[in-house]
Design a protein around this motif. Structure first.
Motif, PDB file in Angstrom:
ATOM      1  N   LYS A  30      -0.707  10.268  -1.943  1.00 39.58           N
ATOM      2  CA  LYS A  30      -1.401  11.554  -2.015  1.00 39.58           C
ATOM      3  C   LYS A  30      -2.062  11.879  -0.685  1.00 39.58           C
ATOM      4  N   ALA A  31      -2.679  10.877  -0.062  1.00 41.71           N
ATOM      5  CA  ALA A  31      -3.335  11.099   1.225  1.00 41.71           C
ATOM      6  C   ALA A  31      -2.314  11.432   2.304  1.00 41.71           C
ATOM      7  N   VAL A  32      -1.174  10.765   2.273  1.00 42.98           N
ATOM      8  CA  VAL A  32      -0.123  11.052   3.262  1.00 42.98           C
ATOM      9  C   VAL A  32       0.326  12.497   3.131  1.00 42.98           C
ATOM     10  N   ILE A  33       0.579  12.930   1.923  1.00 47.79           N
ATOM     11  CA  ILE A  33       1.043  14.305   1.717  1.00 47.79           C
ATOM     12  C   ILE A  33      -0.046  15.307   2.112  1.00 47.79           C
ATOM     13  N   ALA A  34      -1.290  15.014   1.769  1.00 42.79           N
ATOM     14  CA  ALA A  34      -2.382  15.944   2.068  1.00 42.79           C
ATOM     15  C   ALA A  34      -2.709  16.006   3.557  1.00 42.79           C
ATOM     16  N   LYS A  35      -2.606  14.877   4.262  1.00 44.40           N
ATOM     17  CA  LYS A  35      -3.056  14.823   5.657  1.00 44.40           C
ATOM     18  C   LYS A  35      -1.946  14.964   6.688  1.00 44.40           C
ATOM     19  N   SER A  36      -0.703  14.885   6.264  1.00 44.43           N
ATOM     20  CA  SER A  36       0.398  14.996   7.223  1.00 44.43           C
ATOM     21  C   SER A  36       0.623  16.465   7.585  1.00 44.43           C
ATOM     22  N   GLU A  37       1.270  16.681   8.709  1.00 48.31           N
ATOM     23  CA  GLU A  37       1.555  18.047   9.149  1.00 48.31           C
ATOM     24  C   GLU A  37       2.401  18.815   8.133  1.00 48.31           C
ATOM     25  N   PRO A  38       3.520  18.236   7.652  1.00 46.65           N
ATOM     26  CA  PRO A  38       4.318  18.999   6.678  1.00 46.65           C
ATOM     27  C   PRO A  38       3.565  19.259   5.373  1.00 46.65           C
ATOM     28  N   ILE A 120       8.511  14.749   0.012  1.00 51.27           N
ATOM     29  CA  ILE A 120       8.495  13.450  -0.670  1.00 51.27           C
ATOM     30  C   ILE A 120       9.779  12.681  -0.386  1.00 51.27           C
ATOM     31  N   ASP A 121      10.913  13.381  -0.409  1.00 60.88           N
ATOM     32  CA  ASP A 121      12.182  12.713  -0.097  1.00 60.88           C
ATOM     33  C   ASP A 121      12.141  12.118   1.307  1.00 60.88           C
ATOM     34  N   LYS A 122      11.660  12.895   2.268  1.00 60.27           N
ATOM     35  CA  LYS A 122      11.567  12.413   3.651  1.00 60.27           C
ATOM     36  C   LYS A 122      10.546  11.284   3.750  1.00 60.27           C
ATOM     37  N   LEU A 123       9.446  11.403   3.007  1.00 63.18           N
ATOM     38  CA  LEU A 123       8.407  10.378   3.016  1.00 63.18           C
ATOM     39  C   LEU A 123       8.958   9.042   2.522  1.00 63.18           C
ATOM     40  N   LEU A 124       9.724   9.064   1.454  1.00 64.27           N
ATOM     41  CA  LEU A 124      10.306   7.822   0.936  1.00 64.27           C
ATOM     42  C   LEU A 124      11.257   7.197   1.960  1.00 64.27           C
ATOM     43  N   GLU A 125      12.017   8.039   2.627  1.00 66.94           N
ATOM     44  CA  GLU A 125      12.916   7.561   3.678  1.00 66.94           C
ATOM     45  C   GLU A 125      12.120   6.940   4.823  1.00 66.94           C
ATOM     46  N   VAL A 126      11.033   7.583   5.223  1.00 63.48           N
ATOM     47  CA  VAL A 126      10.177   7.075   6.311  1.00 63.48           C
ATOM     48  C   VAL A 126       9.559   5.741   5.916  1.00 63.48           C
ATOM     49  N   ILE A 127       9.077   5.629   4.678  1.00 60.51           N
ATOM     50  CA  ILE A 127       8.460   4.369   4.221  1.00 60.51           C
ATOM     51  C   ILE A 127       9.488   3.248   4.210  1.00 60.51           C
ATOM     52  N   GLN A 128      10.702   3.544   3.751  1.00 57.55           N
ATOM     53  CA  GLN A 128      11.744   2.511   3.736  1.00 57.55           C
ATOM     54  C   GLN A 128      12.069   2.062   5.165  1.00 57.55           C
ATOM     55  N   ASP A 129      12.233   3.007   6.078  1.00 55.91           N
ATOM     56  CA  ASP A 129      12.517   2.662   7.477  1.00 55.91           C
ATOM     57  C   ASP A 129      11.371   1.857   8.088  1.00 55.91           C
ATOM     58  N   TYR A 130      10.139   2.285   7.807  1.00 53.42           N
ATOM     59  CA  TYR A 130       8.965   1.589   8.333  1.00 53.42           C
ATOM     60  C   TYR A 130       8.914   0.157   7.799  1.00 53.42           C
ATOM     61  N   LEU A 156      -1.163   1.038   4.937  1.00 52.72           N
ATOM     62  CA  LEU A 156      -0.269   1.621   5.944  1.00 52.72           C
ATOM     63  C   LEU A 156      -0.332   3.149   5.974  1.00 52.72           C
ATOM     64  N   THR A 157      -1.277   3.730   5.288  1.00 53.57           N
ATOM     65  CA  THR A 157      -1.328   5.183   5.147  1.00 53.57           C
ATOM     66  C   THR A 157      -1.332   5.906   6.491  1.00 53.57           C
ATOM     67  N   GLY A 158      -2.191   5.494   7.411  1.00 52.57           N
ATOM     68  CA  GLY A 158      -2.269   6.143   8.724  1.00 52.57           C
ATOM     69  C   GLY A 158      -0.970   6.040   9.499  1.00 52.57           C
ATOM     70  N   ALA A 159      -0.368   4.870   9.485  1.00 51.11           N
ATOM     71  CA  ALA A 159       0.897   4.672  10.197  1.00 51.11           C
ATOM     72  C   ALA A 159       2.013   5.507   9.571  1.00 51.11           C
ATOM     73  N   ILE A 160       2.019   5.602   8.256  1.00 51.10           N
ATOM     74  CA  ILE A 160       3.053   6.378   7.576  1.00 51.10           C
ATOM     75  C   ILE A 160       2.872   7.878   7.841  1.00 51.10           C
ATOM     76  N   GLU A 163       4.367   8.458  11.207  1.00 50.93           N
ATOM     77  CA  GLU A 163       5.827   8.373  11.142  1.00 50.93           C
ATOM     78  C   GLU A 163       6.427   9.610  10.467  1.00 50.93           C
ATOM     79  N   LEU A 164       5.785  10.078   9.388  1.00 51.45           N
ATOM     80  CA  LEU A 164       6.286  11.262   8.698  1.00 51.45           C
ATOM     81  C   LEU A 164       6.191  12.494   9.594  1.00 51.45           C
ATOM     82  N   ASN A 165       5.076  12.622  10.314  1.00 49.27           N
ATOM     83  CA  ASN A 165       4.937  13.754  11.239  1.00 49.27           C
ATOM     84  C   ASN A 165       6.049  13.727  12.282  1.00 49.27           C
TER      85      ASN A 165
END
Length: 170
Positions: A30-38, A120-130, A156-160, A163-165
């Motif tokens: 939730k924090a990743v989605i709320a705080k990321s640029e997208p 969310i789809d891109k986020l899951l891909e980013v988390i898997q790559d990370y 890992l929230t900040g790092a993710i 990466e998502l940005n």
């Protein structure tokens, strides 16, 4: 039940990788989605898209409040029949207001889902790559895992978010 499954999974991971180091991380999705640029852009788009609906609901509520006040003020002066008419009119408007609110809520949820799905789809891909790049055995969602405690170094929230940005700018 969730705690049992998580515990079982952790024990299984530890037994399977007894010789290798088990590396587990947590992400607050939730924090990743709320705080990321997208995620921020999607929320702004959602707010602007539904501003008119919110203004319309606010105007309807104000009208209902005015009608209620009028009904209360005039209740002593109105005949029984006129009072019943006003009450029926007020109840009809309340139902209409509630229906409109529910309709707007459904539209808002649908728009939110359609805007968040690609993120969310891109986020899951980013988390898997990370996770693969950094040698993690498992990465869990902090909210959904039932997590009670974790060291700050496994969050890992900040790092993710970073990466998502980066991934969404490509």
């Amino acid at each position: 039940m969730r705690v049992f499954i998580l515990t079982f999974f952790l024990v299984l991971c530890m037994s399977l990788t007894a010789s290798a180091e088990t590396k587990i991380g947590f992400v607050d999705m939730k924090a990743v989605i709320a705080k990321s640029e997208p995620g921020s852009k999607a929320m702004e788009q959602l707010k602007s898209q539904f501003k008119d609906m919110k203004d319309n609901l606010d105007a309807q509520k104000k009208s209902l409040d005015g009608l209620k006040d009028e009904l209360q003020k005039q209740s002593m002066m109105l005949s029984q029949e006129a009072k019943l008419d006003k009450e029926a009119q007020y109840k009809r408007k309340v139902r209409d207001f509630q229906d409109m609110g529910q309709s707007y809520q459904r539209k808002l949820q649908q728009a939110e889902q359609s805007l968040s799905k690609p993120i969310i789809d891109k986020l899951l891909e980013v988390i898997q790559d990370y996770g693969k790049k950094n040698g993690f055995t498992a990465i869990f969602d902090k909210q959904a895992s039932g997590l009670v405690f974790s060291q700050d170094n496994v969050d890992l929230t900040g790092a993710i978010i970073a990466e998502l940005n980066k991934a969404m700018r490509k």
